[in-house]
Design a protein around this motif. Sequence first.
Motif, PDB file in Angstrom:
ATOM      1  N   SER A 169       0.821  -1.213   0.000  1.00 34.96           N
ATOM      2  CA  SER A 169       0.000   0.000   0.000  1.00 34.96           C
ATOM      3  C   SER A 169       0.858   1.268   0.000  1.00 34.96           C
ATOM      4  CB  SER A 169      -0.991  -0.004   1.167  1.00 34.96           C
ATOM      5  OG  SER A 169      -0.331  -0.110   2.395  1.00 34.96           O
ATOM      6  N   VAL A 170       2.043   1.245   0.623  1.00 30.05           N
ATOM      7  CA  VAL A 170       2.953   2.401   0.556  1.00 30.05           C
ATOM      8  C   VAL A 170       3.412   2.620  -0.881  1.00 30.05           C
ATOM      9  CG1 VAL A 170       5.280   3.198   1.167  1.00 30.05           C
ATOM     10  CG2 VAL A 170       3.749   2.385   2.949  1.00 30.05           C
ATOM     11  N   PHE A 171       3.831   1.547  -1.548  1.00 29.47           N
ATOM     12  CA  PHE A 171       4.278   1.688  -2.943  1.00 29.47           C
ATOM     13  C   PHE A 171       3.133   2.137  -3.859  1.00 29.47           C
ATOM     14  CE2 PHE A 171       7.980  -1.067  -1.808  1.00 29.47           C
ATOM     15  CZ  PHE A 171       8.954  -0.136  -2.151  1.00 29.47           C
ATOM     16  N   LEU A 172       1.950   1.604  -3.639  1.00 35.54           N
ATOM     17  CA  LEU A 172       0.807   2.018  -4.452  1.00 35.54           C
ATOM     18  C   LEU A 172       0.485   3.491  -4.226  1.00 35.54           C
ATOM     19  CD1 LEU A 172      -1.467   1.243  -6.407  1.00 35.54           C
ATOM     20  CD2 LEU A 172      -2.853   0.695  -4.410  1.00 35.54           C
ATOM     21  N   GLY A 173       0.473   3.921  -2.975  1.00 33.87           N
ATOM     22  CA  GLY A 173       0.211   5.331  -2.667  1.00 33.87           C
ATOM     23  C   GLY A 173       1.269   6.241  -3.241  1.00 33.87           C
ATOM     24  N   ALA A 174       2.552   5.845  -3.117  1.00 32.60           N
ATOM     25  CA  ALA A 174       3.638   6.657  -3.675  1.00 32.60           C
ATOM     26  C   ALA A 174       3.533   6.737  -5.194  1.00 32.60           C
ATOM     27  CB  ALA A 174       4.989   6.070  -3.258  1.00 32.60           C
TER      28      ALA A 174
END
Length: 189
Positions: A169-174
């Motif tokens: 989810s961090v990579f998707l948000g970034a």
Amino acid sequence: MNRKTVIRLIIALLLIVAGSYFYAYVKRDAALYDTSYTRSAMVPSARIYSGHDFSYEFDCGDDNMTGIKLILSDSGKDTGTIEYSLVECGKEGEVSSGSLKLSRFKSGKFTLLKTDTVKESSGKRYRLVISCGNSEAEAAAVSVLPDGSDTPAVCYSYRVWDLQTMIISVFLGAYLVIFVMVLVKIFRK
């Protein structure tokens, strides 16, 4: 990049990390039966009606237990409710209790009996007691394994923090933030 853009980017990344941390708490199920049997192979057996309760003891292997799932069926009449309670073996009083209308049962599917979150449930033994005030003709039934052992198809649900979910989810948000920034640059020209 000017200073204002850098501050916005840092705030966006902090919000993404914080949101991902809370999103990473996921619900999981732990089966207490032989999962090589499919749900369709389960046999309705233990009947629950006025004066005949269902009781099952199990060991919980995880903390933060949030409910019990089992395959329940009704007599075809959607009247009445079942009442359930979760008791820690060897201790007085209920850990949690609740009720559920018979109309909420889904034939051949797991029914969730929600409980209060039991924070430190790992390594403890619990007893699930289900009662129904209906007559025998309107009884509810618990499905068991077809191997003759009378073992019910029971799972308990628990919440756990998952690192993999947070990283994704961090990579998707970034990625989304960077994608929007690129689109803004393209269309501002």
